[in-house]
Design a protein around this motif. Structure first.
Motif, PDB file in Angstrom:
ATOM      1  N   UNK A 201      74.905 -20.669  18.604  1.00 28.61           N
ATOM      2  CA  UNK A 201      73.426 -20.728  18.867  1.00 28.61           C
ATOM      3  C   UNK A 201      72.608 -19.888  17.935  1.00 28.61           C
ATOM      4  N   UNK A 202      71.524 -20.460  17.386  1.00 30.34           N
ATOM      5  CA  UNK A 202      70.837 -19.697  16.239  1.00 30.34           C
ATOM      6  C   UNK A 202      69.374 -19.551  16.451  1.00 30.34           C
ATOM      7  N   UNK A 203      68.603 -19.270  15.588  1.00 33.22           N
ATOM      8  CA  UNK A 203      67.198 -18.911  15.493  1.00 33.22           C
ATOM      9  C   UNK A 203      66.306 -20.362  15.545  1.00 33.22           C
ATOM     10  N   UNK A 204      65.454 -20.270  16.311  1.00 29.73           N
ATOM     11  CA  UNK A 204      64.468 -21.506  16.433  1.00 29.73           C
ATOM     12  C   UNK A 204      64.718 -22.319  17.674  1.00 29.73           C
ATOM     13  N   UNK A 205      65.706 -21.805  18.528  1.00 26.01           N
ATOM     14  CA  UNK A 205      65.936 -22.614  19.946  1.00 26.01           C
ATOM     15  C   UNK A 205      64.866 -22.312  20.811  1.00 26.01           C
ATOM     16  N   UNK A 206      64.191 -23.174  21.209  1.00 27.16           N
ATOM     17  CA  UNK A 206      63.126 -23.094  22.257  1.00 27.16           C
ATOM     18  C   UNK A 206      63.291 -22.232  23.312  1.00 27.16           C
ATOM     19  N   UNK A 207      62.416 -21.427  23.761  1.00 23.98           N
ATOM     20  CA  UNK A 207      62.557 -20.330  24.725  1.00 23.98           C
ATOM     21  C   UNK A 207      63.037 -20.903  25.768  1.00 23.98           C
TER      22      UNK A 207
END
Length: 249
Positions: A201-207
């Motif tokens: 899992x990485x940056x940009x994943x919705x809150x």
């Protein structure tokens, strides 16, 4: 000499039983909160540590795998592995036919059907009609007619007998990968096949998805482990049923 003990005014006398009852309720509440905290610690700290690297060796946890390039700086990495007493080409067909509306996900159907109402049936044989998976297809986690429709991770890279890489980035902008599912088959010689599953899992994943990932992470890990064991059992059973190659006279 007898001295009479002074009497406190009624307003200063300790109240009767209700305070003691309140104290008992407070103790019970503290115990319940403590138990909840202990369960939360175990499920979201101890369990991920135990299952997040389940079955792997140190080299397997640190080695580069196909699909890692999609998220060069991941926030979280989990790698699981299992040894399958079958050749990579005998394990591969079980991977490509996965999907809740195909061969299933080889995990706990009592969760998928009893709790999620997905209508999953796990196959116990290789289906030739489901061996046509290609880049761009999805492996369905939900079937047609389910709220939101047929959804699941999308195939972005695959090589027969080697690896199957899935993009799991719901809600992400086009071209942005925020989650992966990476199945890798490594020839283990006489032992058969090392089947690895890495999730990033990485940056940009919705809150909202980050919150869901955190809350359901223990369940994901348990289901993923069951899936690997389900693939192992089916591939080994299939390899045992397969007749040995004939020896030329």
């Amino acid at each position: 000499m007898h001295t009479e003990m002074p009497r406190f005014p009624a307003s200063m006398e300790p109240p009767p039983g209700p305070r003691r009852a309140a104290g008992g309720a407070g103790t019970r509440l503290a115990g319940i909160l403590g138990a909840v905290a202990a369960v939360g610690f175990c499920t979201h700290s101890v369990l991920p540590r135990a299952l997040g690297t389940w079955g792997t060796t140190e080299p397997e946890r640190s080695m580069a795998l196909p699909g890692d390039e999609l998220i060069p700086r991941p926030d979280d990495v989990q790698t699981m592995a299992v040894t399958v007493s079958a050749r990579p080409d005998e394990v591969w067909p079980w991977l490509v036919q996965m999907g809740v509306d195909r061969a299933g996900l080889y995990s706990y159907t009592w969760v998928e059907n009893g709790l999620l109402r997905l209508g999953v049936s796990n196959a116990d044989r290789v289906h030739p009609e489901w061996q046509d998976l290609k880049v761009g297809d999805i492996i369905a986690f939900t079937p047609e007619g389910y709220p939101g429709g047929r959804r699941g991770p999308r195939v972005v890279d695959m090589q027969s007998g080697s690896h199957l890489v899935l993009d799991s980035s719901p809600g992400a902008p086009p071209g942005t990968v925020t989650g992966t599912w990476q199945f890798v088959l490594r020839d283990a010689g006489d032992a058969g096949t090392r089947l690895l599953l890495r999730t990033l899992t990485g940056p940009g994943r919705p809150l909202s998805l980050r919150v869901t990932d955190f809350l359901l992470r223990p369940g994901y890990l348990v289901m993923d482990r069951a899936m690997l064991l389900g693939i192992k059992k089916r591939a080994e059973d299939g390899a045992q049923r397969k007749p040995p190659p004939s020896t030329p006279l």
